[in-house]
Scaffold this motif. Structure first.
Motif, short mmCIF file in Angstrom:
data_model
loop_
_atom_site.label_atom_id
_atom_site.label_comp_id
_atom_site.label_asym_id
_atom_site.label_seq_id
_atom_site.Cartn_x
_atom_site.Cartn_y
_atom_site.Cartn_z
N GLU A 50 0.71 -1.08 -0.03
CA GLU A 50 0.10 0.01 -0.14
C GLU A 50 0.83 1.01 0.10
OE1 GLU A 50 -3.21 2.17 -0.20
OE2 GLU A 50 -3.31 0.08 -0.31
N HIS A 59 -2.01 -2.55 -22.35
CA HIS A 59 -1.59 -3.23 -21.31
C HIS A 59 -0.34 -3.69 -21.28
CE1 HIS A 59 -1.47 -7.02 -18.48
NE2 HIS A 59 -2.39 -5.87 -17.88
N GLN A 83 -3.08 0.44 -15.22
CA GLN A 83 -4.27 1.33 -15.35
C GLN A 83 -5.17 0.47 -16.07
OE1 GLN A 83 -3.31 5.07 -17.05
NE2 GLN A 83 -2.38 4.01 -18.93
N GLY A 113 -8.07 -1.01 -14.76
CA GLY A 113 -8.88 -1.92 -14.25
C GLY A 113 -8.36 -3.31 -14.41
N ARG A 114 -6.88 -3.34 -14.87
CA ARG A 114 -6.45 -4.75 -15.13
C ARG A 114 -4.84 -4.88 -14.27
NH1 ARG A 114 -5.64 -5.99 -21.32
NH2 ARG A 114 -4.63 -8.19 -20.35
N ALA A 115 -4.93 -6.15 -13.54
CA ALA A 115 -3.44 -6.35 -13.09
C ALA A 115 -2.42 -6.54 -14.16
CB ALA A 115 -3.42 -7.50 -12.12
N ARG A 131 -2.77 -6.14 -8.12
CA ARG A 131 -3.54 -5.21 -7.90
C ARG A 131 -4.07 -4.74 -9.35
NH1 ARG A 131 -2.50 -0.15 -3.55
NH2 ARG A 131 -4.33 1.13 -4.43
N SER A 132 -5.33 -4.60 -9.27
CA SER A 132 -6.09 -3.99 -10.38
C SER A 132 -6.67 -2.57 -10.21
CB SER A 132 -7.19 -4.95 -10.77
OG SER A 132 -8.37 -5.02 -9.71
N ASP A 133 -6.79 -2.11 -9.09
CA ASP A 133 -7.48 -0.73 -8.98
C ASP A 133 -6.68 0.37 -8.95
OD1 ASP A 133 -6.28 -1.44 -6.54
OD2 ASP A 133 -7.63 -0.57 -5.35
N TRP A 134 -5.74 0.42 -10.01
CA TRP A 134 -4.77 1.63 -10.39
C TRP A 134 -5.47 2.70 -10.60
CZ3 TRP A 134 -0.13 0.91 -7.99
CH2 TRP A 134 0.29 -0.38 -7.76
N PRO A 135 -5.06 3.80 -10.24
CA PRO A 135 -5.78 5.21 -10.89
C PRO A 135 -5.04 5.23 -12.37
CG PRO A 135 -4.12 6.03 -9.11
CD PRO A 135 -4.36 4.38 -8.98
#
Length: 428
Positions: A111, A176, A294, A296-298, A352-356
């Motif tokens: 985090e 991606h 970014q 929504g994809r890891a 992690r997939s919730d990257w801005p």
């Protein structure tokens, strides 16, 4: 009070300020940001515009100028140059296995490190700009990953920019990480062929080294093992202007005679360790794939997965030997002592997939800041076609496509920056 020192015809002023770890929580925990302002001796009292150098990487500190060479020499003719240690590097609050050990869990470490991408670097730069020059915009020169940061700057804070120069640093804006590494393997394969065409005997020599490493427990001076797959990653240097020759001279010193037969020399192992260890720049390994994350994809260890599509890079197979390039693999977090404590955090970041979003396509399409970008035709690190697609998206961006320089052209030849300055001014 700022520290000032003089050397090599330059006057250097050191600055330090606190910035939020999370810029969405300005009252939360803070970290330290370091920057060195450099001006040519004799010009220290002139009101010159500032130029911010955004270092390549990620995870590399800003240059330490011993003498004004190449791009810096050109820039100092008319700018005060700001060398900012991007968060986590250099004299900014460092992020490594020792400092990150304060976190209670790998999740907390992950985090924390999620705040070390281009969006946070740009917000740091904006606070630094306000600290140094108030509301006046400045010019940015972004090399490689620094160019990625420059596009994030244009997306999120264009009001802070007067002009932008980018060298080898126009990334895909929507692709991606899989798209990035798929193209990277193809370019790296081509650079291998160019290298072995220059030094034909080195392919067999490299194969012998890899075979030796596969059958022997070889230790570098630090005590860590040099595996065949780790040896392959010495190919990262093939993308630089002097990389072919440097790798050749390293390989030619590899074997010496020993009582039980040929062994790898201490000179070879010492040089390999200096290149392969991530101790000086652990963030490069931890964040290399997240800088593309970014949508929504890891990333899910993209380079490792995509490699299966390129069996020609199989170090243990019967194919001709090839070096890898700018790829990071999960096994490196098992083999490099500087990375082992960060292994679980790295796995969490890969999942992690919730990257801005890093780029604002609408804002880039309406851009009004002059941008000049060098696109190196044979760049091993940043894909030419992806760069040109991005150049089409950014309004007013003028690309200069050249095959006379490698990825580090701005460091090797002052003419690179000279041309970009002239392009931004409409002189060429």
């Amino acid at each position: 009070m700022a520290t000032v020192h003089r050397h090599g015809g330059m006057v250097c002023t050191d600055h330090t300020l606190d910035v939020p770890l999370d810029h969405s929580r300005p009252d939360g925990p803070s970290i330290s940001l370091f920057a060195r302002e450099v001006v040519a001796a004799g010009h220290e009292h002139r009101d010159l515009p500032r130029l911010l150098w955004l270092q390549g990487g990620p995870g590399g500190r800003a240059e330490r100028p011993n003498a004004a060479g190449a791009w810096l020499k050109r820039a100092l003719k008319e700018y005060r140059v700001v060398l900012m240690d991007q968060r986590g590097t250099g004299r900014s609050t460092p992020a490594d296995r020792h400092t990150l050990a304060v976190h209670p869990s790998p999740g907390a470490t992950a985090e924390y490190l999620a705040h070390f991408r281009a969006d946070a670097i740009v917000r740091d730069a904006e606070l630094l700009r306000g600290f140094l020059v108030g509301d006046r915009p400045w010019t940015v020169l972004g090399q490689s990953f620094g160019g990625f940061c420059a596009l994030t700057y244009l997306s999120h804070a264009p009001h802070g920019l007067d002009q932008v120069f980018i060298t080898g640093g126009l990334p895909t804006l929507t692709g991606h990480a899989d798209d990035v590494y798929r193209a990277a393997y193809r370019r790296t394969a081509r650079h291998n062929e160019l290298f072995f065409a220059r030094y034909p005997d080195d392919r067999e020599l490299a194969r012998r080294i890899a075979a030796h490493l596969g059958s022997h427990d070889v230790r570098m001076p630090s005590g860590e093992r040099l595996s065949a797959r780790r040896f392959q990653s010495l190919g990262i240097g093939l993308g630089t202007s002097s990389g072919f020759d440097a790798l050749h001279y390293l390989l030619e010193s590899a074997f010496v005679a020993g009582p039980a037969g040929p062994r790898l020399s201490d000179a070879f192992l010492h040089s390999a360790q200096a290149t392969l260890s991530f101790a000086p720049r652990p963030l490069y390994a931890v964040l290399h794939e997240p800088i593309y994350a970014q949508g929504g994809r890891a990333t899910a260890w993209s380079a490792h997965r995509v490699r299966e599509e390129f069996p020609e890079f199989d170090a243990d197979g019967d194919v001709p030997f090839r070096f890898t390039g700018e790829m990071i693999y999960p096994w490196q977090f098992d083999e490099d002592p500087a990375l082992v404590p960060l292994r679980e955090a790295a796995h969490l970041l890969a999942a992690r997939s919730d990257w801005p979003a890093l780029y604002d396509l609408n804002r880039l399409a309406g851009n009004r800041v002059p941008v000049a970008a060098a696109v190196y035709f044979d760049d091993m690190f940043v894909d030419r076609e992806q760069s040109l697609e991005t150049a089409e998206v950014v309004r007013g961006l003028r690309p200069w496509i050249t095959n006379t320089h490698a990825h580090d052209g701005v460091r090797a030849d002052a003419a690179v920056l000279d041309r970009l300055i002239a392009m931004a001014r409409g002189e060429v």
